[in-house]
Design a protein around this motif. Structure first.
Motif, PDB file in Angstrom:
ATOM      1  N   ASP A 184     -35.286  -1.986 -60.136  1.00 14.31           N
ATOM      2  CA  ASP A 184     -35.339  -2.308 -58.707  1.00 14.31           C
ATOM      3  C   ASP A 184     -35.722  -3.761 -58.436  1.00 14.31           C
ATOM      4  OD1 ASP A 184     -34.526   0.189 -58.143  1.00 14.31           O
ATOM      5  OD2 ASP A 184     -36.373   0.862 -57.178  1.00 14.31           O
ATOM      6  N   TYR A 188     -34.333  -5.609 -51.224  1.00 17.93           N
ATOM      7  CA  TYR A 188     -33.703  -4.381 -51.709  1.00 17.93           C
ATOM      8  C   TYR A 188     -34.640  -3.216 -51.414  1.00 17.93           C
ATOM      9  CZ  TYR A 188     -32.349  -0.626 -54.785  1.00 17.93           C
ATOM     10  OH  TYR A 188     -31.996   0.603 -55.253  1.00 17.93           O
ATOM     11  N   THR A 189     -34.064  -2.100 -51.005  1.00 19.85           N
ATOM     12  CA  THR A 189     -34.853  -0.873 -50.875  1.00 19.85           C
ATOM     13  C   THR A 189     -34.106   0.265 -51.563  1.00 19.85           C
ATOM     14  OG1 THR A 189     -35.857   0.729 -49.371  1.00 19.85           O
ATOM     15  CG2 THR A 189     -33.874  -0.370 -48.564  1.00 19.85           C
ATOM     16  N   GLU A 193     -34.229   3.315 -50.808  1.00 20.44           N
ATOM     17  CA  GLU A 193     -33.923   4.398 -49.871  1.00 20.44           C
ATOM     18  C   GLU A 193     -33.320   3.888 -48.568  1.00 20.44           C
ATOM     19  OE1 GLU A 193     -36.579   7.778 -49.633  1.00 20.44           O
ATOM     20  OE2 GLU A 193     -38.000   6.649 -50.869  1.00 20.44           O
ATOM     21  N   CYS A 219     -29.229  -1.479 -49.838  1.00 22.96           N
ATOM     22  CA  CYS A 219     -29.462  -0.237 -50.565  1.00 22.96           C
ATOM     23  C   CYS A 219     -28.100   0.243 -51.046  1.00 22.96           C
ATOM     24  CB  CYS A 219     -30.103   0.805 -49.649  1.00 22.96           C
ATOM     25  SG  CYS A 219     -30.388   2.380 -50.474  1.00 22.96           S
TER      26      CYS A 219
END
Length: 146
Positions: free
Chosen positions: A39, A92-93, A95, A135
């Motif tokens: 991530d 960035y996520t 979810e 995402c």
């Protein structure tokens, strides 16, 4: 042409069109395997993708990871108009449901770390700030005038 439309939207502060065009470009261009990285590193992929798209605009001076204020700003754009500039913070996520909150975090970072300082020192006071959260093949952009 989605890339041209993306650049026009960025210049005019239209976060809705930025979101729409970036999503369209990603759905045609990337595989979710492209982001197969931890991530912490996924943000780098989207950052690079965005830099490549912005290069489409020949009269923009684009700077990546530039020291400004109290940190390093992801993307700074010096527009053709000598009074204007764009600041983009990429996040960035993992979810989808956190896209909005992640955009807000990006905008807060721009303000808290004074990323507009570099552009202001160049005499650019019409500054458009974007927090763009990604995402997978989806994204969301929010805009604020600084």
């Amino acid at each position: 042409e989605p890339v041209q439309s993306l650049c026009t939207a960025l210049e005019s502060g239209n976060a809705e069109i930025v979101t729409k065009q970036l999503t369209k470009i990603m759905s045609n261009m990337i595989s979710i395997l492209d982001t197969k990285a931890p991530d912490a590193q996924k943000e780098n992929f989207y950052h690079g993708l965005l830099l490549g798209l912005l290069r489409n605009e020949p009269n923009w001076l684009i700077r990546s990871n530039t020291e400004s204020g109290d940190g390093f700003c992801d993307i700074l754009v010096e527009l053709e108009d000598p009074d204007s500039g764009i600041i983009i913070e990429v996040k960035y996520t993992p979810e989808l449901k956190h896209l909005d909150k992640t955009c807000e975090t990006a905008i807060e970072q721009i303000k808290n770390r004074r990323y507009d300082e570099y552009l202001r020192n160049e005499g650019r006071n019409n500054i458009l700030a974007y927090g763009i959260a990604f995402c997978k093949k989806r994204c969301k952009a929010i805009f604020e005038k600084l």
